[in-house]
Design a protein around this motif. Structure first.
Motif, PDB file in Angstrom:
ATOM      1  N   SER A 269       0.795  -1.233   0.000  1.00  0.00           N
ATOM      2  CA  SER A 269       0.000   0.000   0.000  1.00  0.00           C
ATOM      3  C   SER A 269       0.828   1.283   0.000  1.00  0.00           C
ATOM      4  CB  SER A 269      -0.917  -0.002   1.227  1.00  0.00           C
ATOM      5  OG  SER A 269      -0.143   0.076   2.427  1.00  0.00           O
ATOM      6  N   ASN A 270       2.081   1.209   0.475  1.00  0.00           N
ATOM      7  CA  ASN A 270       2.931   2.407   0.581  1.00  0.00           C
ATOM      8  C   ASN A 270       2.313   3.491   1.463  1.00  0.00           C
ATOM      9  OD1 ASN A 270       4.982   1.380  -1.132  1.00  0.00           O
ATOM     10  ND2 ASN A 270       3.772   1.987  -2.924  1.00  0.00           N
ATOM     11  N   GLU A 271       1.514   3.082   2.430  1.00  0.00           N
ATOM     12  CA  GLU A 271       0.853   4.070   3.274  1.00  0.00           C
ATOM     13  C   GLU A 271       1.643   4.328   4.548  1.00  0.00           C
ATOM     14  OE1 GLU A 271      -2.537   2.429   5.946  1.00  0.00           O
ATOM     15  OE2 GLU A 271      -2.715   1.307   4.057  1.00  0.00           O
ATOM     16  N   THR A 272       1.279   5.405   5.228  1.00  0.00           N
ATOM     17  CA  THR A 272       1.854   5.731   6.532  1.00  0.00           C
ATOM     18  C   THR A 272       0.999   5.059   7.599  1.00  0.00           C
ATOM     19  OG1 THR A 272       2.666   7.851   5.720  1.00  0.00           O
ATOM     20  CG2 THR A 272       2.480   7.583   8.104  1.00  0.00           C
ATOM     21  N   ILE A 273       1.630   4.393   8.544  1.00  0.00           N
ATOM     22  CA  ILE A 273       0.892   3.574   9.498  1.00  0.00           C
ATOM     23  C   ILE A 273       1.587   3.587  10.845  1.00  0.00           C
ATOM     24  CG2 ILE A 273       2.102   1.442   8.863  1.00  0.00           C
ATOM     25  CD1 ILE A 273      -0.556  -0.031   9.213  1.00  0.00           C
ATOM     26  N   ALA A 274       0.801   3.498  11.895  1.00  0.00           N
ATOM     27  CA  ALA A 274       1.343   3.339  13.253  1.00  0.00           C
ATOM     28  C   ALA A 274       1.094   1.905  13.703  1.00  0.00           C
ATOM     29  CB  ALA A 274       0.679   4.316  14.209  1.00  0.00           C
ATOM     30  N   ILE A 275       2.181   1.197  14.013  1.00  0.00           N
ATOM     31  CA  ILE A 275       2.073  -0.182  14.499  1.00  0.00           C
ATOM     32  C   ILE A 275       2.227  -0.146  16.011  1.00  0.00           C
ATOM     33  CG2 ILE A 275       3.025  -2.501  14.400  1.00  0.00           C
ATOM     34  CD1 ILE A 275       4.129  -1.779  11.631  1.00  0.00           C
ATOM     35  N   VAL A 276       1.244  -0.679  16.709  1.00  0.00           N
ATOM     36  CA  VAL A 276       1.241  -0.657  18.164  1.00  0.00           C
ATOM     37  C   VAL A 276       1.183  -2.086  18.675  1.00  0.00           C
ATOM     38  CG1 VAL A 276       0.088   0.175  20.247  1.00  0.00           C
ATOM     39  CG2 VAL A 276       0.025   1.544  18.141  1.00  0.00           C
ATOM     40  N   VAL A 277       2.103  -2.430  19.564  1.00  0.00           N
ATOM     41  CA  VAL A 277       2.057  -3.719  20.251  1.00  0.00           C
ATOM     42  C   VAL A 277       1.756  -3.430  21.714  1.00  0.00           C
ATOM     43  CG1 VAL A 277       3.243  -5.856  20.802  1.00  0.00           C
ATOM     44  CG2 VAL A 277       3.711  -4.700  18.634  1.00  0.00           C
ATOM     45  N   THR A 325      -1.981  -6.476  18.867  1.00  0.00           N
ATOM     46  CA  THR A 325      -1.318  -5.597  17.901  1.00  0.00           C
ATOM     47  C   THR A 325      -2.367  -4.760  17.200  1.00  0.00           C
ATOM     48  OG1 THR A 325       0.473  -7.180  17.551  1.00  0.00           O
ATOM     49  CG2 THR A 325       0.149  -5.504  15.856  1.00  0.00           C
ATOM     50  N   LEU A 326      -2.069  -3.475  17.050  1.00  0.00           N
ATOM     51  CA  LEU A 326      -2.969  -2.542  16.383  1.00  0.00           C
ATOM     52  C   LEU A 326      -2.265  -1.938  15.176  1.00  0.00           C
ATOM     53  CD1 LEU A 326      -3.195  -2.184  19.708  1.00  0.00           C
ATOM     54  CD2 LEU A 326      -4.967  -0.559  19.069  1.00  0.00           C
ATOM     55  N   PHE A 327      -2.965  -1.808  14.081  1.00  0.00           N
ATOM     56  CA  PHE A 327      -2.504  -1.058  12.927  1.00  0.00           C
ATOM     57  C   PHE A 327      -3.392   0.174  12.817  1.00  0.00           C
ATOM     58  CE2 PHE A 327      -1.094  -5.219  10.642  1.00  0.00           C
ATOM     59  CZ  PHE A 327       0.006  -5.303  11.494  1.00  0.00           C
ATOM     60  N   LEU A 328      -2.827   1.333  13.160  1.00  0.00           N
ATOM     61  CA  LEU A 328      -3.580   2.581  13.118  1.00  0.00           C
ATOM     62  C   LEU A 328      -3.320   3.253  11.780  1.00  0.00           C
ATOM     63  CD1 LEU A 328      -2.809   3.888  16.726  1.00  0.00           C
ATOM     64  CD2 LEU A 328      -4.628   2.346  15.961  1.00  0.00           C
ATOM     65  N   ARG A 329      -4.363   3.496  11.025  1.00  0.00           N
ATOM     66  CA  ARG A 329      -4.225   4.005   9.653  1.00  0.00           C
ATOM     67  C   ARG A 329      -4.865   5.386   9.530  1.00  0.00           C
ATOM     68  NH1 ARG A 329      -6.905  -0.376   6.069  1.00  0.00           N
ATOM     69  NH2 ARG A 329      -5.660   0.565   4.407  1.00  0.00           N
ATOM     70  N   ASN A 330      -4.378   6.115   8.546  1.00  0.00           N
ATOM     71  CA  ASN A 330      -4.936   7.437   8.229  1.00  0.00           C
ATOM     72  C   ASN A 330      -4.901   8.380   9.429  1.00  0.00           C
ATOM     73  OD1 ASN A 330      -5.662   6.580   5.546  1.00  0.00           O
ATOM     74  ND2 ASN A 330      -7.419   5.521   6.445  1.00  0.00           N
ATOM     75  N   ARG A 331      -3.804   8.307  10.166  1.00  0.00           N
ATOM     76  CA  ARG A 331      -3.603   9.193  11.302  1.00  0.00           C
ATOM     77  C   ARG A 331      -2.187   9.773  11.249  1.00  0.00           C
ATOM     78  NH1 ARG A 331      -6.709   5.186  13.931  1.00  0.00           N
ATOM     79  NH2 ARG A 331      -8.389   5.980  15.267  1.00  0.00           N
ATOM     80  N   SER A 332      -2.011  10.914  11.871  1.00  0.00           N
ATOM     81  CA  SER A 332      -0.666  11.462  12.034  1.00  0.00           C
ATOM     82  C   SER A 332       0.023  10.795  13.215  1.00  0.00           C
ATOM     83  CB  SER A 332      -0.743  12.975  12.274  1.00  0.00           C
ATOM     84  OG  SER A 332      -1.380  13.233  13.523  1.00  0.00           O
ATOM     85  N   PHE A 333       1.308  11.053  13.337  1.00  0.00           N
ATOM     86  CA  PHE A 333       2.052  10.502  14.467  1.00  0.00           C
ATOM     87  C   PHE A 333       1.460  11.008  15.781  1.00  0.00           C
ATOM     88  CE2 PHE A 333       5.538  11.236  17.561  1.00  0.00           C
ATOM     89  CZ  PHE A 333       5.868   9.911  17.815  1.00  0.00           C
ATOM     90  N   GLU A 334       1.149  12.297  15.845  1.00  0.00           N
ATOM     91  CA  GLU A 334       0.650  12.905  17.083  1.00  0.00           C
ATOM     92  C   GLU A 334      -0.711  12.327  17.490  1.00  0.00           C
ATOM     93  OE1 GLU A 334       3.768  15.256  15.403  1.00  0.00           O
ATOM     94  OE2 GLU A 334       1.863  14.594  14.506  1.00  0.00           O
ATOM     95  N   THR A 335      -1.625  12.166  16.526  1.00  0.00           N
ATOM     96  CA  THR A 335      -2.946  11.621  16.864  1.00  0.00           C
ATOM     97  C   THR A 335      -2.855  10.140  17.247  1.00  0.00           C
ATOM     98  OG1 THR A 335      -3.371  11.178  14.514  1.00  0.00           O
ATOM     99  CG2 THR A 335      -4.182  13.255  15.421  1.00  0.00           C
ATOM    100  N   ILE A 382       6.231  -3.869   6.680  1.00  0.00           N
ATOM    101  CA  ILE A 382       5.422  -3.847   7.889  1.00  0.00           C
ATOM    102  C   ILE A 382       5.913  -4.895   8.887  1.00  0.00           C
ATOM    103  CG2 ILE A 382       3.649  -5.488   7.127  1.00  0.00           C
ATOM    104  CD1 ILE A 382       1.576  -3.555   8.370  1.00  0.00           C
ATOM    105  N   GLY A 383       6.554  -5.960   8.373  1.00  0.00           N
ATOM    106  CA  GLY A 383       7.125  -6.957   9.266  1.00  0.00           C
ATOM    107  C   GLY A 383       8.231  -6.370  10.133  1.00  0.00           C
ATOM    108  N   LYS A 384       9.092  -5.561   9.528  1.00  0.00           N
ATOM    109  CA  LYS A 384      10.145  -4.891  10.293  1.00  0.00           C
ATOM    110  C   LYS A 384       9.533  -3.909  11.287  1.00  0.00           C
ATOM    111  CE  LYS A 384      13.811  -5.149   6.797  1.00  0.00           C
ATOM    112  NZ  LYS A 384      14.712  -4.338   5.922  1.00  0.00           N
ATOM    113  N   GLY A 385       8.509  -3.195  10.852  1.00  0.00           N
ATOM    114  CA  GLY A 385       7.838  -2.262  11.741  1.00  0.00           C
ATOM    115  C   GLY A 385       7.258  -2.953  12.959  1.00  0.00           C
ATOM    116  N   TYR A 386       6.704  -4.152  12.755  1.00  0.00           N
ATOM    117  CA  TYR A 386       6.159  -4.912  13.881  1.00  0.00           C
ATOM    118  C   TYR A 386       7.258  -5.315  14.862  1.00  0.00           C
ATOM    119  CZ  TYR A 386       4.281  -8.879  16.485  1.00  0.00           C
ATOM    120  OH  TYR A 386       3.932  -9.735  17.496  1.00  0.00           O
ATOM    121  N   VAL A 387       8.411  -5.736  14.342  1.00  0.00           N
ATOM    122  CA  VAL A 387       9.534  -6.108  15.210  1.00  0.00           C
ATOM    123  C   VAL A 387       9.986  -4.898  16.020  1.00  0.00           C
ATOM    124  CG1 VAL A 387      11.938  -6.848  15.239  1.00  0.00           C
ATOM    125  CG2 VAL A 387      10.297  -7.989  13.718  1.00  0.00           C
TER     126      VAL A 387
END
Length: 416
Positions: A269-277, A325-335, A382-387
């Protein structure tokens, strides 16, 4: 099936013989009768493969369109008796050949012959009685055909209900009445009435090519409906099994297998995403101090809090025992960070009520979080992001738990 039910089957069969012979005479010449019999036998046998099979406790029965009414009116009750006998024994022998016949299938043949011959013989008698009067009514022929199909459907439903009542598969009078009147839908009655009406009109005019065409059209249309019905049912079953395969049984949210599937999709997708564990703090102590049932209740409570704060396009997974694990999409880093802070406060301020030693007790707990914010591309998966998010979670644990550790990989800044 009980002896009483079998006795009723034979009573029905011999009653149908008596009625058919008392009303009976062949109303057409032998050549026409043989042609009509052959066509009805072939297409009825073909259509039998499209029947709908139902089961009432220990008794199986099936529904399908019947051509018997038009044949009875055209050939008379003796012709109907001959047709039903040949057709029903053809069905039985086919089942024997395919090894699909039930143990009492041969005796069921006599019930089927009796039921359809008796009900359609009565309809034949009503047709001869009422047809002259209906000729002067607009659409009188079709109104009469619908009425006759209702009569024959009511009779066959009643016969079957009696068998089910005698065998104990129907327990009460109200259940018997409900079964009789729900045997056929209005759409089924209309389909049978108009098919038999058209066949009867074509038979009387001797239009054999059109009769064959109508049989073929009826067969193809119903085969198409059955195929679509099976396709829809198979899709429903596949979707159900897929949902079971991708759903965590305890929390009802997506499991690790579904998380792996979505990770593969999001990589493109090439999108910006926040990965939360996220992980429940000191969860082992909860299990040790109480029991695993209490621990399960805490996990369910935590998943409910997480889910309540997410948008429709976010993803939540149970990725481990007490880990989510959460994938937060369509948000900025701050939100994204603000959302996790809100969730952390929700966990601390909402105790979970559990049953322990026959008492309801409140339990408070906390959770730790690791948040990694990145833009997906060919270099960063996204695998690296999860790690990385999991490593940030470990840092929160090392810092004393009930912490949030975050990293914005886009700006290369760390926050705790």
């Amino acid at each position: 099936m009980t002896l009483k039910a079998r006795l009723f089957d034979f009573l029905l069969f011999f009653t149908s013989l008596a009625v058919a012979f008392s009303l009976g005479h062949f109303t057409i010449d032998p050549t026409t009768f043989v042609i009509a019999l052959l066509l009805y036998w072939v297409f009825s046998s073909l259509y039998y493969q499209l029947r709908i099979i139902s089961k009432k406790n220990n008794t199986s029965f099936d529904y399908g369109i019947s051509y018997s009414l038009s044949f009875a009116i055209f050939t008379g009750t003796l012709g109907l008796l001959l047709f039903e006998t040949i057709y029903r024994f053809t069905v039985y022998l086919t089942k024997r050949w395919k090894n699909t016949a039930d143990p009492g299938e041969l005796l069921d043949v006599f019930y089927n012959i009796g039921s359809f011959v008796l009900s359609n013989s009565i309809s034949y008698y009503l047709f001869t009685l009422l047809h002259p009067g209906f000729q002067h009514i607009p659409f009188g022929f079709w109104i009469l055909m619908i009425f006759l199909v209702c009569v024959s459907s009511f009779l066959t439903g009643t016969f079957l209900a009696i068998v089910l009542y005698i065998s104990g598969d129907i327990k009460s009078r109200s259940e018997t009445i409900e079964f009789i009147f729900k045997t056929r839908s209005f759409m089924d009655i209309g389909k049978v009435a108009f098919t038999n009406g058209l066949l009867l009109l074509l038979l009387e005019e001797g239009k054999w090519e059109m009769i064959i065409s109508l049989f073929i059209l009826n067969y193809l249309v119903n085969r198409s409906f059955v195929f679509k019905s099976h396709s829809i049912q198979n899709k429903i079953e596949r979707d159900k099994f897929e949902q079971m395969a991708y759903t965590d049984f305890l929390t009802g949210i997506a499991n690790r297998a579904y998380m792996d599937k979505k990770m593969a999709e999001l990589n493109q997708s090439n999108e910006t995403i926040a990965i939360v564990v996220a992980d429940i703090d000191k969860f082992k102590r909860i299990n040790d101090n109480y029991n695993h049932a209490v621990g399960d209740r805490v996990i369910q409570h935590f998943s409910t809090i997480l889910k309540s704060r997410l948008n429709y396009d976010d993803y939540l997974f149970r990725s481990g025992g007490e880990e989510f694990t959460l994938f937060l999409r369509n948000r900025s880093f701050e939100t994204s960070v603000a959302l996790i802070e809100t969730i952390s406060q929700d966990v601390m301020s909402n105790m979970v009520t559990v049953e322990h030693h026959s008492e309801s007790i409140p339990i408070s707990y906390t959770a730790s979080f690791g948040l990694y914010f990145l833009k997906l591309n060919d270099d960063v998966s996204i695998g690296k992001g999860y790690v990385y998010a999991d490593q940030l979670l470990l840092q929160s644990k090392e810092l004393g738990r009930n912490k949030i550790t975050v990293k914005n990989a886009i700006l290369k800044t760390d926050n705790q």
